[in-house]
Motif scaffolding. Structure first.
Motif, PDB file in Angstrom:
ATOM      1  N   LEU A   1      44.480  65.480  28.138  1.00  0.00           N
ATOM      2  CA  LEU A   1      45.312  64.508  28.869  1.00  0.00           C
ATOM      3  C   LEU A   1      46.594  64.145  28.128  1.00  0.00           C
ATOM      4  CD1 LEU A   1      42.663  61.966  30.195  1.00  0.00           C
ATOM      5  CD2 LEU A   1      44.037  63.495  31.570  1.00  0.00           C
ATOM      6  N   PHE A   2      46.687  64.474  26.847  1.00  0.00           N
ATOM      7  CA  PHE A   2      47.843  64.050  26.060  1.00  0.00           C
ATOM      8  C   PHE A   2      49.148  64.373  26.777  1.00  0.00           C
ATOM      9  CE2 PHE A   2      51.186  64.518  22.931  1.00  0.00           C
ATOM     10  CZ  PHE A   2      51.010  63.382  22.166  1.00  0.00           C
ATOM     11  N   PRO A   3      50.155  63.493  26.795  1.00  0.00           N
ATOM     12  CA  PRO A   3      50.271  62.175  26.162  1.00  0.00           C
ATOM     13  C   PRO A   3      49.795  61.017  27.039  1.00  0.00           C
ATOM     14  CG  PRO A   3      52.356  62.804  27.082  1.00  0.00           C
ATOM     15  CD  PRO A   3      51.388  63.919  27.412  1.00  0.00           C
ATOM     16  N   ARG A   4      49.125  61.311  28.160  1.00  0.00           N
ATOM     17  CA  ARG A   4      48.653  60.229  29.028  1.00  0.00           C
ATOM     18  C   ARG A   4      47.512  59.459  28.357  1.00  0.00           C
ATOM     19  NH1 ARG A   4      49.535  64.524  32.684  1.00  0.00           N
ATOM     20  NH2 ARG A   4      47.364  65.159  32.586  1.00  0.00           N
ATOM     21  N   PRO A   5      47.269  58.193  28.755  1.00  0.00           N
ATOM     22  CA  PRO A   5      46.160  57.430  28.142  1.00  0.00           C
ATOM     23  C   PRO A   5      44.812  58.093  28.424  1.00  0.00           C
ATOM     24  CG  PRO A   5      47.588  55.989  29.430  1.00  0.00           C
ATOM     25  CD  PRO A   5      48.016  57.382  29.716  1.00  0.00           C
ATOM     26  N   ALA A   6      43.934  58.060  27.438  1.00  0.00           N
ATOM     27  CA  ALA A   6      42.625  58.711  27.564  1.00  0.00           C
ATOM     28  C   ALA A   6      41.741  58.005  28.601  1.00  0.00           C
ATOM     29  CB  ALA A   6      41.928  58.729  26.216  1.00  0.00           C
ATOM     30  N   ALA A   7      42.001  56.727  28.845  1.00  0.00           N
ATOM     31  CA  ALA A   7      41.173  55.945  29.784  1.00  0.00           C
ATOM     32  C   ALA A   7      41.452  56.293  31.251  1.00  0.00           C
ATOM     33  CB  ALA A   7      41.397  54.458  29.563  1.00  0.00           C
ATOM     34  N   GLY A   8      42.510  57.040  31.508  1.00  0.00           N
ATOM     35  CA  GLY A   8      42.845  57.385  32.894  1.00  0.00           C
ATOM     36  C   GLY A   8      43.912  56.459  33.444  1.00  0.00           C
ATOM     37  N   LEU A   9      43.684  55.947  34.668  1.00  0.00           N
ATOM     38  CA  LEU A   9      44.690  55.093  35.312  1.00  0.00           C
ATOM     39  C   LEU A   9      44.559  53.635  34.883  1.00  0.00           C
ATOM     40  CD1 LEU A   9      44.305  56.472  38.952  1.00  0.00           C
ATOM     41  CD2 LEU A   9      46.047  57.109  37.302  1.00  0.00           C
ATOM     42  N   LEU A  10      45.670  52.909  34.992  1.00  0.00           N
ATOM     43  CA  LEU A  10      45.659  51.468  34.725  1.00  0.00           C
ATOM     44  C   LEU A  10      45.013  50.774  35.909  1.00  0.00           C
ATOM     45  CD1 LEU A  10      46.772  49.062  32.913  1.00  0.00           C
ATOM     46  CD2 LEU A  10      48.620  48.963  34.560  1.00  0.00           C
ATOM     47  N   ARG A  11      44.034  49.917  35.644  1.00  0.00           N
ATOM     48  CA  ARG A  11      43.314  49.236  36.720  1.00  0.00           C
ATOM     49  C   ARG A  11      43.469  47.729  36.615  1.00  0.00           C
ATOM     50  NH1 ARG A  11      41.067  53.118  39.702  1.00  0.00           N
ATOM     51  NH2 ARG A  11      40.608  55.044  38.602  1.00  0.00           N
ATOM     52  N   PRO A  12      43.376  47.012  37.769  1.00  0.00           N
ATOM     53  CA  PRO A  12      43.578  45.560  37.742  1.00  0.00           C
ATOM     54  C   PRO A  12      42.353  44.805  37.208  1.00  0.00           C
ATOM     55  CG  PRO A  12      42.989  46.252  39.936  1.00  0.00           C
ATOM     56  CD  PRO A  12      43.102  47.502  39.123  1.00  0.00           C
ATOM     57  N   VAL A  13      42.553  43.547  36.875  1.00  0.00           N
ATOM     58  CA  VAL A  13      41.452  42.678  36.457  1.00  0.00           C
ATOM     59  C   VAL A  13      40.997  41.909  37.687  1.00  0.00           C
ATOM     60  CG1 VAL A  13      40.816  40.725  34.997  1.00  0.00           C
ATOM     61  CG2 VAL A  13      42.347  42.458  34.129  1.00  0.00           C
ATOM     62  N   VAL A  14      39.716  42.015  38.026  1.00  0.00           N
ATOM     63  CA  VAL A  14      39.181  41.332  39.212  1.00  0.00           C
ATOM     64  C   VAL A  14      37.920  40.552  38.854  1.00  0.00           C
ATOM     65  CG1 VAL A  14      40.091  43.035  40.837  1.00  0.00           C
ATOM     66  CG2 VAL A  14      37.807  43.331  39.922  1.00  0.00           C
ATOM     67  N   ARG A  15      37.520  39.665  39.766  1.00  0.00           N
ATOM     68  CA  ARG A  15      36.247  38.954  39.601  1.00  0.00           C
ATOM     69  C   ARG A  15      35.210  39.629  40.474  1.00  0.00           C
ATOM     70  NH1 ARG A  15      36.281  34.636  36.565  1.00  0.00           N
ATOM     71  NH2 ARG A  15      38.270  33.635  36.136  1.00  0.00           N
ATOM     72  N   PRO A  16      34.011  39.892  39.939  1.00  0.00           N
ATOM     73  CA  PRO A  16      32.971  40.529  40.762  1.00  0.00           C
ATOM     74  C   PRO A  16      32.541  39.611  41.907  1.00  0.00           C
ATOM     75  CG  PRO A  16      32.400  40.588  38.433  1.00  0.00           C
ATOM     76  CD  PRO A  16      33.586  39.697  38.569  1.00  0.00           C
ATOM     77  N   PRO A  17      32.021  40.176  43.005  1.00  0.00           N
ATOM     78  CA  PRO A  17      31.580  39.319  44.109  1.00  0.00           C
ATOM     79  C   PRO A  17      30.280  38.580  43.792  1.00  0.00           C
ATOM     80  CG  PRO A  17      31.105  41.604  44.580  1.00  0.00           C
ATOM     81  CD  PRO A  17      31.858  41.585  43.291  1.00  0.00           C
ATOM     82  N   THR A  18      29.939  37.655  44.647  1.00  0.00           N
ATOM     83  CA  THR A  18      28.736  36.795  44.599  1.00  0.00           C
ATOM     84  C   THR A  18      28.775  35.772  43.476  1.00  0.00           C
ATOM     85  OG1 THR A  18      27.211  38.113  43.252  1.00  0.00           O
ATOM     86  CG2 THR A  18      27.298  38.614  45.620  1.00  0.00           C
ATOM     87  N   GLN A  19      28.091  34.666  43.759  1.00  0.00           N
ATOM     88  CA  GLN A  19      28.070  33.514  42.859  1.00  0.00           C
ATOM     89  C   GLN A  19      27.504  33.856  41.487  1.00  0.00           C
ATOM     90  OE1 GLN A  19      25.939  30.436  44.844  1.00  0.00           O
ATOM     91  NE2 GLN A  19      27.394  28.873  44.298  1.00  0.00           N
ATOM     92  N   ARG A  20      26.621  34.822  41.461  1.00  0.00           N
ATOM     93  CA  ARG A  20      25.945  35.160  40.211  1.00  0.00           C
ATOM     94  C   ARG A  20      26.908  35.720  39.167  1.00  0.00           C
ATOM     95  NH1 ARG A  20      20.605  39.014  39.746  1.00  0.00           N
ATOM     96  NH2 ARG A  20      20.246  38.691  37.541  1.00  0.00           N
ATOM     97  N   TYR A  21      27.887  36.501  39.603  1.00  0.00           N
ATOM     98  CA  TYR A  21      28.764  37.203  38.661  1.00  0.00           C
ATOM     99  C   TYR A  21      30.222  36.762  38.697  1.00  0.00           C
ATOM    100  CZ  TYR A  21      24.775  40.360  38.591  1.00  0.00           C
ATOM    101  OH  TYR A  21      23.517  40.884  38.477  1.00  0.00           O
ATOM    102  N   ASN A  22      30.610  35.872  39.622  1.00  0.00           N
ATOM    103  CA  ASN A  22      32.046  35.617  39.792  1.00  0.00           C
ATOM    104  C   ASN A  22      32.713  34.841  38.658  1.00  0.00           C
ATOM    105  OD1 ASN A  22      31.347  32.979  40.293  1.00  0.00           O
ATOM    106  ND2 ASN A  22      31.846  33.044  42.472  1.00  0.00           N
ATOM    107  N   MET A  23      31.944  34.470  37.629  1.00  0.00           N
ATOM    108  CA  MET A  23      32.586  33.822  36.475  1.00  0.00           C
ATOM    109  C   MET A  23      33.098  34.871  35.484  1.00  0.00           C
ATOM    110  SD  MET A  23      29.372  34.468  35.641  1.00  0.00           S
ATOM    111  CE  MET A  23      28.400  33.290  36.516  1.00  0.00           C
ATOM    112  N   LYS A  24      32.687  36.121  35.704  1.00  0.00           N
ATOM    113  CA  LYS A  24      33.093  37.207  34.795  1.00  0.00           C
ATOM    114  C   LYS A  24      34.397  37.860  35.258  1.00  0.00           C
ATOM    115  CE  LYS A  24      28.406  38.665  33.536  1.00  0.00           C
ATOM    116  NZ  LYS A  24      28.440  38.261  32.141  1.00  0.00           N
ATOM    117  N   LEU A  25      34.951  38.693  34.401  1.00  0.00           N
ATOM    118  CA  LEU A  25      36.131  39.494  34.748  1.00  0.00           C
ATOM    119  C   LEU A  25      35.794  40.954  34.476  1.00  0.00           C
ATOM    120  CD1 LEU A  25      39.046  37.456  33.156  1.00  0.00           C
ATOM    121  CD2 LEU A  25      38.628  37.754  35.569  1.00  0.00           C
ATOM    122  N   ARG A  26      36.231  41.837  35.361  1.00  0.00           N
ATOM    123  CA  ARG A  26      36.023  43.272  35.135  1.00  0.00           C
ATOM    124  C   ARG A  26      37.204  44.042  35.694  1.00  0.00           C
ATOM    125  NH1 ARG A  26      35.011  45.750  39.892  1.00  0.00           N
ATOM    126  NH2 ARG A  26      33.777  44.717  41.485  1.00  0.00           N
TER     127      ARG A  26
END
Length: 187
Positions: free
Chosen positions: A24-49
């Motif tokens: 992949l060089f010189p592109r980042p090894a992680a692939g594409l840049l992705r946004p920061v979102v909150r997971p659905p449902t009350q159980r997980y929505n305090m987290k960020l992924r």
């Protein structure tokens, strides 16, 4: 099942990651840049992924054309919607940070191959590859609370009494209003 190959498998995975990064060089090894979102449902929505892709509104705010975004390693998701200003702003800042660090190689050699927005040739030879798991790591606040002395106000406070008072106030709310209305009529 035996796990005698665990160490060898670890080495094999590491070698595969290195080979992928080199390809992949010189592109980042992680692939594409992705946004920061909150997971659905009350159980997980305090987290960020990391989410699937940036919304069109986020790209508009960051002044990045939607057709140009995938060509410079930004994931786009036309289905996702922004429901609050905070998450929109968080992702716009993420895009702006990415754009400030971005190095765009000219498509062709020579003077005519250089387009507007490309990095000057003098800066290209010593470019380092981003090998992080996430291109821009998510800032996760620490949940640890330092130990401290209990204040007099906290000692005095009784959760039971507070709830009991709220319950009785709710129960007699109608009667109180009626009484107040009658007192207003008489007075």
């Amino acid at each position: 099942r035996t796990w005698f190959d665990q160490a060898a498998r670890k080495t094999r995975r590491a070698q595969a990651r290195k080979a992928k990064a080199a390809k992949l060089f010189p592109r980042p090894a992680a692939g594409l840049l992705r946004p920061v979102v909150r997971p659905p449902t009350q159980r997980y929505n305090m987290k960020l992924r990391l989410g699937r892709g940036f919304t069109l509104e986020e790209l508009r705010e960051a002044k990045i054309p939607k057709k140009y975004a995938p060509t410079i390693g930004i994931a786009v998701d036309h289905r996702r919607r922004n429901k609050c200003v905070e998450s929109l702003q968080r992702n716009v800042d993420r895009l702006k940070q990415y754009m400030s660090k971005l190095v765009v190689f000219p498509k062709r050699s020579g003077k005519k191959g250089v387009k507007k927005g490309d990095t000057p040739r003098s800066e290209l030879p010593n470019v380092a590859q981003n090998t992080l798991k996430e291109i821009i790591p998510i800032e996760r606040p620490s949940k640890r609370i330092k130990a401290r002395a209990i204040t007099a106000e906290e000692k005095e406070f009784s959760a039971y009494k507070t709830l009991k008072k709220a319950r009785t106030d709710k129960k007699y709310y109608g009667a109180k209003m009626k009484k107040a209305a009658e007192a207003k009529k008489e007075g």
